[in-house]
Write a protein that holds these residues in place. Structure first.
Motif, PDB file in Angstrom:
ATOM      1  N   THR A  93       0.837  -1.193   0.000  1.00 27.75           N
ATOM      2  CA  THR A  93       0.000   0.000   0.000  1.00 27.75           C
ATOM      3  C   THR A  93       0.877   1.250   0.000  1.00 27.75           C
ATOM      4  OG1 THR A  93      -1.667  -1.211   1.252  1.00 27.75           O
ATOM      5  CG2 THR A  93      -1.895   1.186   1.201  1.00 27.75           C
ATOM      6  N   LYS A  94       0.486   2.194  -0.835  1.00 30.73           N
ATOM      7  CA  LYS A  94       1.202   3.468  -0.927  1.00 30.73           C
ATOM      8  C   LYS A  94       1.428   4.033   0.471  1.00 30.73           C
ATOM      9  CE  LYS A  94       0.818   6.444  -4.678  1.00 30.73           C
ATOM     10  NZ  LYS A  94       0.040   7.164  -5.619  1.00 30.73           N
ATOM     11  N   ASP A  95       2.479   4.729   0.654  1.00 29.40           N
ATOM     12  CA  ASP A  95       2.894   5.343   1.922  1.00 29.40           C
ATOM     13  C   ASP A  95       3.595   4.363   2.863  1.00 29.40           C
ATOM     14  OD1 ASP A  95       1.810   7.792   1.079  1.00 29.40           O
ATOM     15  OD2 ASP A  95      -0.111   7.351   2.022  1.00 29.40           O
ATOM     16  N   TYR A  96       3.659   3.081   2.508  1.00 29.52           N
ATOM     17  CA  TYR A  96       4.365   2.107   3.346  1.00 29.52           C
ATOM     18  C   TYR A  96       5.616   1.564   2.651  1.00 29.52           C
ATOM     19  CZ  TYR A  96       0.458   2.298   6.520  1.00 29.52           C
ATOM     20  OH  TYR A  96      -0.496   2.742   7.399  1.00 29.52           O
ATOM     21  N   SER A  97       5.856   1.975   1.428  1.00 31.56           N
ATOM     22  CA  SER A  97       7.009   1.454   0.684  1.00 31.56           C
ATOM     23  C   SER A  97       8.339   1.906   1.290  1.00 31.56           C
ATOM     24  CB  SER A  97       6.940   1.863  -0.782  1.00 31.56           C
ATOM     25  OG  SER A  97       6.973   3.267  -0.901  1.00 31.56           O
ATOM     26  N   LEU A 108       9.064  -2.887  -7.058  1.00 28.84           N
ATOM     27  CA  LEU A 108       8.111  -2.423  -6.054  1.00 28.84           C
ATOM     28  C   LEU A 108       6.884  -1.842  -6.743  1.00 28.84           C
ATOM     29  CD1 LEU A 108       7.678  -1.764  -2.988  1.00 28.84           C
ATOM     30  CD2 LEU A 108       8.710   0.446  -3.493  1.00 28.84           C
ATOM     31  N   GLU A 110       3.420   0.053  -5.825  1.00 25.04           N
ATOM     32  CA  GLU A 110       2.634   0.725  -4.790  1.00 25.04           C
ATOM     33  C   GLU A 110       1.209   0.894  -5.297  1.00 25.04           C
ATOM     34  OE1 GLU A 110       5.078   3.955  -2.509  1.00 25.04           O
ATOM     35  OE2 GLU A 110       5.462   4.137  -4.657  1.00 25.04           O
TER      36      GLU A 110
END
Length: 133
Positions: A93-97, A108, A110
């Motif tokens: 999920t975006k913001d956790y990469s 990766l 996202e």
């Protein structure tokens, strides 16, 4: 690309954490049936380190996982994969990469937060070139 790398190896495993396990199982069966080759699946928690040297490509499905400790554990496991010369691909999920510093940006994916019911459909579309139905 993942498709080219998959064609150059005989070993692939898909890991699914939490709600993503069923998607990992489903994709594994699609790839196995369409390509007439083995494609394993497992939970992140059950994946054994001894398996790593035999699986050069590991796809890890972590979308909609928000538990930071779980994601840090996932990052640690993928770091171990890299140390075994595996090439992990990750959907997160975006913001956790940012928790996955050692994963190549090209490996990766996202995605935004999605309703749980949509996760399987997104994975189906993301990886459709791997099974070419």
């Amino acid at each position: 690309s993942l498709k080219i790398k998959l064609n150059n190896t005989t070993n692939l495993k898909i890991l699914g954490g939490g709600i993503n396990f069923y998607a990992a199982e489903f994709l594994s069966h699609l790839i196995t049936c369409s390509k007439n080759r083995s494609c394993g699946y497992d939970t992140l928690e059950s994946h054994k380190h001894i398996d790593m040297s035999a699986e050069p490509i590991i796809i890890t499905l972590m979308a909609n996982m928000f538990d930071l400790e779980y994601l840090k554990d996932c990052s640690s496991e993928l770091d171990k994969c890299i140390s075994h010369n595996n090439e992990p691909f990750l959907v997160v999920t975006k913001d956790y990469s940012n928790l996955f510093q050692k994963i190549k940006k090209s490996n990766l994916i996202e995605i935004p937060y999605l309703n749980t019911e949509l996760i399987g459909i997104i994975y189906y579309k993301l990886f459709e070139k791997l099974y070419d139905l």
